[in-house]
Every structure is written in structure tokens, then in C-alpha cells.
Design a protein around this motif. Sequence first.
Motif, PDB file in Angstrom:
ATOM      1  N   MET A   1       0.840  -1.196   0.000  1.00  0.00           N
ATOM      2  CA  MET A   1       0.000   0.000   0.000  1.00  0.00           C
ATOM      3  C   MET A   1       0.882   1.256   0.000  1.00  0.00           C
ATOM      4  N   SER A   2       0.524   2.236  -0.805  1.00  0.00           N
ATOM      5  CA  SER A   2       1.321   3.445  -0.931  1.00  0.00           C
ATOM      6  C   SER A   2       1.220   4.297   0.331  1.00  0.00           C
ATOM      7  N   ARG A   3       2.346   4.855   0.724  1.00  0.00           N
ATOM      8  CA  ARG A   3       2.382   5.750   1.874  1.00  0.00           C
ATOM      9  C   ARG A   3       2.143   7.173   1.394  1.00  0.00           C
ATOM     10  N   ILE A   4       1.350   7.910   2.153  1.00  0.00           N
ATOM     11  CA  ILE A   4       0.968   9.270   1.765  1.00  0.00           C
ATOM     12  C   ILE A   4       1.675  10.284   2.659  1.00  0.00           C
ATOM     13  N   SER A   5       2.221  11.302   2.032  1.00  0.00           N
ATOM     14  CA  SER A   5       2.800  12.430   2.756  1.00  0.00           C
ATOM     15  C   SER A   5       2.032  13.688   2.376  1.00  0.00           C
ATOM     16  N   ILE A   6       1.561  14.426   3.369  1.00  0.00           N
ATOM     17  CA  ILE A   6       0.791  15.649   3.146  1.00  0.00           C
ATOM     18  C   ILE A   6       1.660  16.843   3.509  1.00  0.00           C
ATOM     19  N   ILE A   7       1.833  17.742   2.558  1.00  0.00           N
ATOM     20  CA  ILE A   7       2.737  18.883   2.725  1.00  0.00           C
ATOM     21  C   ILE A   7       1.935  20.177   2.708  1.00  0.00           C
ATOM     22  N   LEU A   8       2.112  20.987   3.745  1.00  0.00           N
ATOM     23  CA  LEU A   8       1.391  22.246   3.850  1.00  0.00           C
ATOM     24  C   LEU A   8       2.380  23.398   4.024  1.00  0.00           C
ATOM     25  N   PRO A   9       2.567  24.236   3.026  1.00  0.00           N
ATOM     26  CA  PRO A   9       3.383  25.440   3.215  1.00  0.00           C
ATOM     27  C   PRO A   9       2.608  26.435   4.063  1.00  0.00           C
ATOM     28  N   ALA A  10       3.255  27.059   5.010  1.00  0.00           N
ATOM     29  CA  ALA A  10       2.535  27.964   5.916  1.00  0.00           C
ATOM     30  C   ALA A  10       3.398  29.148   6.289  1.00  0.00           C
ATOM     31  N   LYS A  11       2.809  30.330   6.181  1.00  0.00           N
ATOM     32  CA  LYS A  11       3.467  31.547   6.643  1.00  0.00           C
ATOM     33  C   LYS A  11       2.469  32.331   7.477  1.00  0.00           C
ATOM     34  N   ASN A  12       2.676  32.310   8.776  1.00  0.00           N
ATOM     35  CA  ASN A  12       1.771  32.969   9.722  1.00  0.00           C
ATOM     36  C   ASN A  12       0.333  32.462   9.571  1.00  0.00           C
ATOM     37  N   GLU A  13       0.188  31.143   9.556  1.00  0.00           N
ATOM     38  CA  GLU A  13      -1.130  30.515   9.405  1.00  0.00           C
ATOM     39  C   GLU A  13      -1.546  29.768  10.667  1.00  0.00           C
ATOM     40  N   ALA A  14      -1.039  30.180  11.828  1.00  0.00           N
ATOM     41  CA  ALA A  14      -1.329  29.465  13.076  1.00  0.00           C
ATOM     42  C   ALA A  14      -2.826  29.391  13.344  1.00  0.00           C
ATOM     43  N   ALA A  15      -3.553  30.477  13.073  1.00  0.00           N
ATOM     44  CA  ALA A  15      -4.995  30.506  13.344  1.00  0.00           C
ATOM     45  C   ALA A  15      -5.730  29.426  12.553  1.00  0.00           C
ATOM     46  N   ALA A  16      -5.339  29.235  11.311  1.00  0.00           N
ATOM     47  CA  ALA A  16      -5.992  28.221  10.474  1.00  0.00           C
ATOM     48  C   ALA A  16      -5.511  26.825  10.838  1.00  0.00           C
ATOM     49  N   LEU A  17      -4.236  26.680  11.149  1.00  0.00           N
ATOM     50  CA  LEU A  17      -3.672  25.358  11.436  1.00  0.00           C
ATOM     51  C   LEU A  17      -4.232  24.755  12.720  1.00  0.00           C
ATOM     52  N   LYS A  18      -4.646  25.567  13.673  1.00  0.00           N
ATOM     53  CA  LYS A  18      -5.210  25.049  14.925  1.00  0.00           C
ATOM     54  C   LYS A  18      -6.409  24.156  14.663  1.00  0.00           C
ATOM     55  N   ASP A  19      -7.197  24.518  13.661  1.00  0.00           N
ATOM     56  CA  ASP A  19      -8.380  23.717  13.310  1.00  0.00           C
ATOM     57  C   ASP A  19      -8.069  22.697  12.222  1.00  0.00           C
ATOM     58  N   LEU A  20      -7.208  23.082  11.280  1.00  0.00           N
ATOM     59  CA  LEU A  20      -6.951  22.231  10.118  1.00  0.00           C
ATOM     60  C   LEU A  20      -6.174  20.969  10.461  1.00  0.00           C
ATOM     61  N   LEU A  21      -5.128  21.082  11.254  1.00  0.00           N
ATOM     62  CA  LEU A  21      -4.265  19.927  11.513  1.00  0.00           C
ATOM     63  C   LEU A  21      -4.989  18.778  12.233  1.00  0.00           C
ATOM     64  N   PRO A  22      -5.783  19.039  13.268  1.00  0.00           N
ATOM     65  CA  PRO A  22      -6.525  17.923  13.883  1.00  0.00           C
ATOM     66  C   PRO A  22      -7.501  17.262  12.902  1.00  0.00           C
ATOM     67  N   ARG A  23      -8.167  18.044  12.079  1.00  0.00           N
ATOM     68  CA  ARG A  23      -9.087  17.486  11.088  1.00  0.00           C
ATOM     69  C   ARG A  23      -8.341  16.655  10.051  1.00  0.00           C
ATOM     70  N   LEU A  24      -7.182  17.131   9.668  1.00  0.00           N
ATOM     71  CA  LEU A  24      -6.380  16.417   8.681  1.00  0.00           C
ATOM     72  C   LEU A  24      -5.864  15.100   9.248  1.00  0.00           C
ATOM     73  N   ALA A  25      -5.418  15.124  10.500  1.00  0.00           N
ATOM     74  CA  ALA A  25      -4.930  13.893  11.144  1.00  0.00           C
ATOM     75  C   ALA A  25      -6.050  12.879  11.319  1.00  0.00           C
ATOM     76  N   ALA A  26      -7.257  13.373  11.584  1.00  0.00           N
ATOM     77  CA  ALA A  26      -8.403  12.464  11.741  1.00  0.00           C
ATOM     78  C   ALA A  26      -8.820  11.858  10.405  1.00  0.00           C
TER      79      ALA A  26
END
Length: 284
Positions: A1-26
Motif C-alpha cells: 500500500m502506498s504511503r501518503i505524505s501531506i505537505i502544507l506550506p505555511a506563513k503565519n497561518e497558526a490561526a488556520a492550522l489550529k483547526d486544520l491539523l486535527p481534522r487532517l490527522a483524523a
Amino acid sequence: MSRISIILPAKNEAAALKDLLPRLAAAQPEAEIIVVDDGSTDDTRAVCERTGVTCLSSPYSMGNGAAIKRGARAASGDILVFMDGDGQHDPADVRRLVSRMEEGFDMVVGARSWESQAGVGRGVANTLYNWLASRMTGHVVADLTSGFRVARAARFREFIHLLPNGFSYPTTSTMAFFRSAYGVAYEPIKAAERVGKSHIRPFKDGIRFLLIIFKIATLYSPLKLFGPVSVVFFMLGTANYARTYLLDGRLTNGSALMWSAAVIVFLIGLVSEQITSLTYRRDE
């Protein structure tokens, strides 16, 4: 099975990442998630640490494309998923894009609808880019500038040296895949409104986006750009000669100059075409 890597470039995106990262991990519990911190001055790195996500930090801002390249080099997966870190992309769509790759594609791009465009100006510009890219490649390009895409890691890394450090990495990667006869598909997505302020500056970046149009042509097939320009110069020179011959019975320097320009432009296009072919040639 292929392994997936998710790459997110971010510059001062802490406000969005607080919600996005848990949803992405789930949504993708088995995937490797890498946030490339492009010189952020907020708590982007701290947000990544709290959510257990790998964070590659830069000492200063190098650009969106540079972040993509750093993330692609560091990723261990066979399939690379690129998403914006501003909360516009839905983690649930990752599964759909990855599934399309099983049909034999090398890259699948999330295509935004008109309603998902960030303003009328951006929508019109993207429509123009899509039309030009479609004419150049002979294939329907539904969204040339979408930052939400999935690609086979080995294929994508072939073109890392071509990617700019700025914002136009989607354009370059799309045209590179088409130029190398790798399968590209488009999957409809709905992009949400970004969290926080956009890093796009309309006036300064307007010239940059205009240059993308010329880059599309020269990146894929330079003669398709230089050829018509050469023909225009030749026709103008011929028309001017016809006018001056009928009026004065002579050939003017203006006609000779435009004919010379036609030859020069054509030769530049021919040389550019050869350089492009060498650029995309792979060492087996």
C-alpha cells in the motif's frame, strides 16, 4: 500500500492550522503530515508541536514554492499531497484525489468552481490562465493555479529544479507533467474562504501573474508563442511594403526592420524549443 505524505506550506497561518491539523490527522491517520514554516512570526511552530505534526522551519521567508520544494524533499511517502495551510481545502477531499490516481494518473488536481474563487478579479485571471494552458497543451486544464494537488513522489521530484520559489509552483508543475506526457486529472472541489489575510498583493503581484501567461507558453512549447509573434512581424512588414510601394514605389527601412524582427523572433523561438526539450529530457 502506498504511503501518503501531506505537505502544507505555511506563513503565519497558526490561526488556520489550529483547526486544520486535527481534522487532517483524523481524516488521514496513517499519513505523514509536514508543515513547512516559511519564516512565520506567529506560533505556527508551537501549533504543530501541540498536534504532533512535523514542522520544517525556515529562518526567513523563502517563498511558497521554496516551501513546497523543501517539503517534497523531506517527505517519505510514495504519494505527495499538497494543500494550502490557510484552511481553504477540506481534508475530506484528500481521499477522493488519491483515489483518482488509482485510475492511472500521475497527478490529480483539485479544481475550484467559480464560486470558490477569491474574488472576481482572481476568477477572471484564473479563467484566462486555464484557457491559455488548454490551448497550449491540447488538453482541458480545469484549474491551472490550484494549490491542492496529489502527485506521485518520484514524478514530482523530477521537476523540483524547475519550480520557482514564488507562488507559481502549481503552474510550473502542471505544465511540466503535461510536457513529459504524465497523466493529469482534475477533481472538482469546493474551496472555503481562507482564514486570515491573504499574502497575495494585487498591485505588485499583478505583474507577476501577467508574466505567468508568458511562462506557460515558454515552459510548454516556446514556438507556439514565438511563432505567431514572428508571423505578425512578417505580415506587418509585408503590409507596410505594399503601402509604400503603391504610394512611392520603394521599399522602406521600416519593412526591412520588421522582416528582420520576424526572422530573429522565429530563431529565438527555435532555440528556446531546443532548450525546453533538453530541460525535460530525463537521464535513464
